[in-house]
Design a protein around this motif. Structure first.
Motif, mmCIF file in Angstrom:
data_model
loop_
_atom_site.group_PDB
_atom_site.id
_atom_site.type_symbol
_atom_site.label_atom_id
_atom_site.label_comp_id
_atom_site.label_asym_id
_atom_site.label_seq_id
_atom_site.Cartn_x
_atom_site.Cartn_y
_atom_site.Cartn_z
ATOM 1 N N ALA A 263 0.841 -1.202 0.000
ATOM 2 C CA ALA A 263 0.000 0.000 0.000
ATOM 3 C C ALA A 263 0.870 1.243 0.000
ATOM 4 C CB ALA A 263 -0.904 -0.005 1.227
ATOM 5 N N ASP A 264 0.487 2.223 -0.810
ATOM 6 C CA ASP A 264 1.286 3.447 -0.922
ATOM 7 C C ASP A 264 1.431 4.174 0.407
ATOM 8 O OD1 ASP A 264 1.656 2.992 -3.592
ATOM 9 O OD2 ASP A 264 0.221 4.498 -4.287
ATOM 10 N N GLU A 265 0.381 4.123 1.228
ATOM 11 C CA GLU A 265 0.390 4.896 2.470
ATOM 12 C C GLU A 265 1.047 4.148 3.638
ATOM 13 O OE1 GLU A 265 -3.416 2.529 2.251
ATOM 14 O OE2 GLU A 265 -2.193 3.760 0.881
ATOM 15 N N GLN A 266 1.373 2.883 3.463
ATOM 16 C CA GLN A 266 1.999 2.091 4.529
ATOM 17 C C GLN A 266 3.308 2.745 4.964
ATOM 18 O OE1 GLN A 266 1.340 -1.386 5.967
ATOM 19 N NE2 GLN A 266 2.817 -0.428 7.344
ATOM 20 N N LYS A 267 3.549 2.831 6.266
ATOM 21 C CA LYS A 267 4.769 3.426 6.787
ATOM 22 C C LYS A 267 5.762 2.342 7.215
ATOM 23 C CE LYS A 267 2.879 7.869 8.296
ATOM 24 N NZ LYS A 267 2.705 8.806 9.427
ATOM 25 N N PHE A 268 7.033 2.613 6.955
ATOM 26 C CA PHE A 268 8.094 1.676 7.281
ATOM 27 C C PHE A 268 9.281 2.415 7.899
ATOM 28 C CE2 PHE A 268 5.898 -0.170 3.638
ATOM 29 C CZ PHE A 268 5.698 -1.492 4.045
ATOM 30 N N VAL A 269 10.011 1.681 8.725
ATOM 31 C CA VAL A 269 11.342 2.110 9.131
ATOM 32 C C VAL A 269 12.313 1.489 8.140
ATOM 33 C CG1 VAL A 269 13.121 1.972 10.895
ATOM 34 C CG2 VAL A 269 10.725 2.294 11.568
ATOM 35 N N PHE A 270 13.180 2.311 7.593
ATOM 36 C CA PHE A 270 14.114 1.848 6.575
ATOM 37 C C PHE A 270 15.532 1.885 7.147
ATOM 38 C CE2 PHE A 270 15.888 2.704 2.056
ATOM 39 C CZ PHE A 270 16.024 1.332 1.818
ATOM 40 N N ALA A 271 16.149 0.715 7.315
ATOM 41 C CA ALA A 271 17.540 0.625 7.764
ATOM 42 C C ALA A 271 18.438 0.851 6.556
ATOM 43 C CB ALA A 271 17.810 -0.744 8.385
ATOM 44 N N VAL A 272 19.237 1.915 6.604
ATOM 45 C CA VAL A 272 19.952 2.351 5.410
ATOM 46 C C VAL A 272 21.322 2.901 5.805
ATOM 47 C CG1 VAL A 272 18.811 4.608 5.538
ATOM 48 C CG2 VAL A 272 19.757 3.847 3.346
#
Length: 602
Positions: free
Chosen positions: A532-541
């Motif tokens: 889903a476009d609106e789904q939020k994630f933490v991105f380890a980068v």
């Protein structure tokens, strides 16, 4: 006047005062003597040379601790201060020892397992602890000054202060300010007197400037303690002061590239690579030793907008691969010394042998670190290699992502973002990395992550992750559905390096290489459902990518949730040590694949 080290350190930490370094009687340079022509005295002249290094990153020896053998690359460069020492000795012999200065532009105490060992394993901050090998080597080579680099702050301010205490030369940072008083936290400049055969000394000022990105990259170590305003602003403040103090020559040692760009977007109002702008905007500078960008610039001129004067810039290649020479020619005019000409060049350290004095002095430290990196820290159930990593989802890249996601998840567990799913990115930095079955050493794990990147957590949406994946897929060469696939010709489209292709864990997706760039990524799913476009994630980068490296979309502007100043490779080593065993069955899975019209390529 002799330099009292204790008084200097106290004064620099509290008041940020400059350092006065007085020269002793000097042998005349080759061009210093007066001559007569046609019965008329020629102007008095004097020449001297300033040597410069930058981005040494903990390299003393021509040794790669990750491969456990002598350093080598495609260009057959050599690295390390032992090589630089030989070049420096030759220049001093040629020019006259007292007609030279030696400076550095920062990033000194981080980058190799040698520097890590003396920050973390046998730390210089321990009671009765060792003297840092970089301090020992630079003291022995007799550096005159060094600017602070951003990586000086990676191990925390106490390690940096101890290193500063151990150096017999000043660490300069005119734009490293105490957060409360806004006064310099380090000496802004050093002043050096070169005695000429003509009566009056030449006063050479070295102004040190560091990178404002420290406020982002090492936020955990410096927030509330130090602040880092722009280079142009601080140069404009200090250069006139140095001239008013009688400086005949002003040199800037800047841990900042020359391109006028920033890799961290608009998170700070300051330019990361500002050395060229400093030359262009601030009158009164004669030369700039450039650092930070890890590029080689033998000689580059920038015209100052106000005066029309050309300022010479030079950046020697990283790790001690090159030594910059600034050759100054001065003339006595109207009662003072004037810079008549400045030229720059770089010398290649692969043309000389290591200085045996440096090798002898630090041989024991080197052997300790070699033994350390060959320590067994765990076991591995099945061999993993990166040979196919550029075009297949392989376990060795999954391992990096698994460790990064674990680390970020733990760091955010007690925060408002602790319930969000964690995604992670990793690239194949080397196609020859191997973690063998059986015993695993520190060197095996460190060799998988050859860059000095650190780990961050950014807040991203599903739509942003789709765009990120699409950009990453530009790495592949468009290949028709009925064409033969040659893995050797499938990757690095338009010169994209391997390290700019990211595999993302936590999502499943397909990359259709038959389609043109920009429309390749399909079937993106999270936990089995369409993303889903609106789904939020933490991105380890990694911090390189998070700060704009590779120009991936959205991530540089994304909200920073957490950052770690330790290198990712050391995080991986600690993770393997803590677990004691690696089992690919626990983390390896095929989450992405190359397709053509829905049919897998491999």
């Amino acid at each position: 006047m002799p330099l009292n080290r204790r008084k200097f350190l106290k004064k620099s930490a509290v008041t940020g005062a400059g350092v006065a370094v007085a020269g002793t009687a000097l042998a005349p340079s080759a061009q210093a003597a007066e001559v007569t022509a046609g019965g008329k005295k020629a102007p008095k002249r004097y020449s001297f040379t300033v040597m410069g290094t930058t981005d040494l990153h903990g390299n003393v020896f021509n040794w790669d601790y990750f491969t456990d053998k002598e350093f080598d690359d495609k260009a057959h460069n050599d690295v390390g201060l032992a090589k630089i020492s030989t070049l420096v000795n030759r220049i001093r012999e040629e020019k006259g020892r007292r007609n030279t200065l030696l400076i550095d532009a920062g990033d000194t105490i981080q980058g190799t397992q040698l520097s890590y060992y003396y920050a973390k394993v046998d730390p210089i901050t321990a009671k009765g602890g060792p003297v840092h090998p970089m301090a020992q080597a630079m003291n022995a080579i007799d550096y005159d000054a060094a600017a602070l680099g951003n990586h000086e702050f990676n191990y925390g301010i106490p390690v940096l202060r101890k290193f500063q205490e151990q150096c017999r030369f000043p660490l300069l940072g005119a734009n490293a300010l105490d957060a409360k008083t806004l006064r310099p936290a380090f000496p802004p400049y050093s002043m050096h007197r070169l005695r000429t055969p003509h009566g009056r000394d030449v006063k050479v000022a070295v102004l040190g400037l560091t990178n404002p990105g420290i406020a982002i990259w090492d936020k955990a170590n410096v927030q509330g303690k130090m602040t880092f305003p722009g280079l142009e602003e601080q140069a404009a403040k200090w250069v006139p002061k140095l001239r008013s103090m009688g400086a005949d020559v002003v040199i800037v040692s800047a841990h900042s590239g020359s391109s006028g760009t920033s890799s961290y977007g608009d998170q700070l109002p300051y330019i990361e690579n500002a050395a060229g702008l400093v030359a262009e905007q601030v009158p009164g500078i004669d030369a700039i030793l450039v650092g930070h960008a890890h590029t080689e610039i033998p000689e580059y001129f920038v015209t100052n907008k106000e005066t029309g004067k050309r300022v010479v810039l030079s950046e020697p290649l990283k790790w001690g691969q090159r030594l910059t020479l600034f050759d100054f020619e001065l003339v006595w005019s109207k009662g003072c010394w004037k810079v008549e000409k400045v030229a720059a060049q770089v010398l290649n350290s692969n043309t000389v042998e290591e200085d045996p004095a440096i090798v002898r002095m630090l041989g024991d430290e080197h052997e300790k670190v070699v033994a350390y990196v060959n320590q067994i820290i765990g076991t591995n159930a099945a061999e993993m290699t990166s040979v196919e990593a550029p075009y297949k989802d392989v376990p060795i890249i999954d391992l990096i992502n698994h460790i990064q996601a674990d680390t970020v998840r733990l760091a955010l567990a007690s925060t408002e973002y602790g319930s969000l799913p964690v995604l992670s990115q990793a690239a194949a930095f080397s196609r020859s990395a191997v973690i063998p079955a059986g015993n695993v050493t520190i060197r095996d794990v460190a060799g998988l992550y050859v860059f000095e990147n650190t780990l961050e957590a950014r807040l991203m949406t599903g739509a942003q992750m789709k765009a990120y994946l699409e950009f990453s897929a530009n790495y592949f060469v468009q290949t028709a559905a009925d064409a033969v696939v040659d893995p050797a010709k499938l990757t690095n489209a338009n010169g994209t390096p391997d390290y700019n292709y990211d595999a993302v864990s936590g999502l499943s997706y397909e990359i259709d290489i038959a389609k043109p760039a920009g429309s390749r990524v399909t079937n993106v799913r999270f936990e089995g459902a369409p993303l889903a476009d609106e789904q939020k994630f933490v991105f380890a980068v990694n911090n390189y990518r998070a700060n704009g490296g590779g120009n991936f979309p959205h991530v540089a502007a994304a909200q920073l949730l957490w950052s770690n100043s330790d290198e990712i490779r050391n995080t991986m080593i600690a993770w393997v040590k803590a677990k004691g065993a690696i089992d690919p069955a626990e983390f390896a899975s095929v989450d992405w694949k190359l397709t053509r019209n829905g049919t897998p390529v491999f």
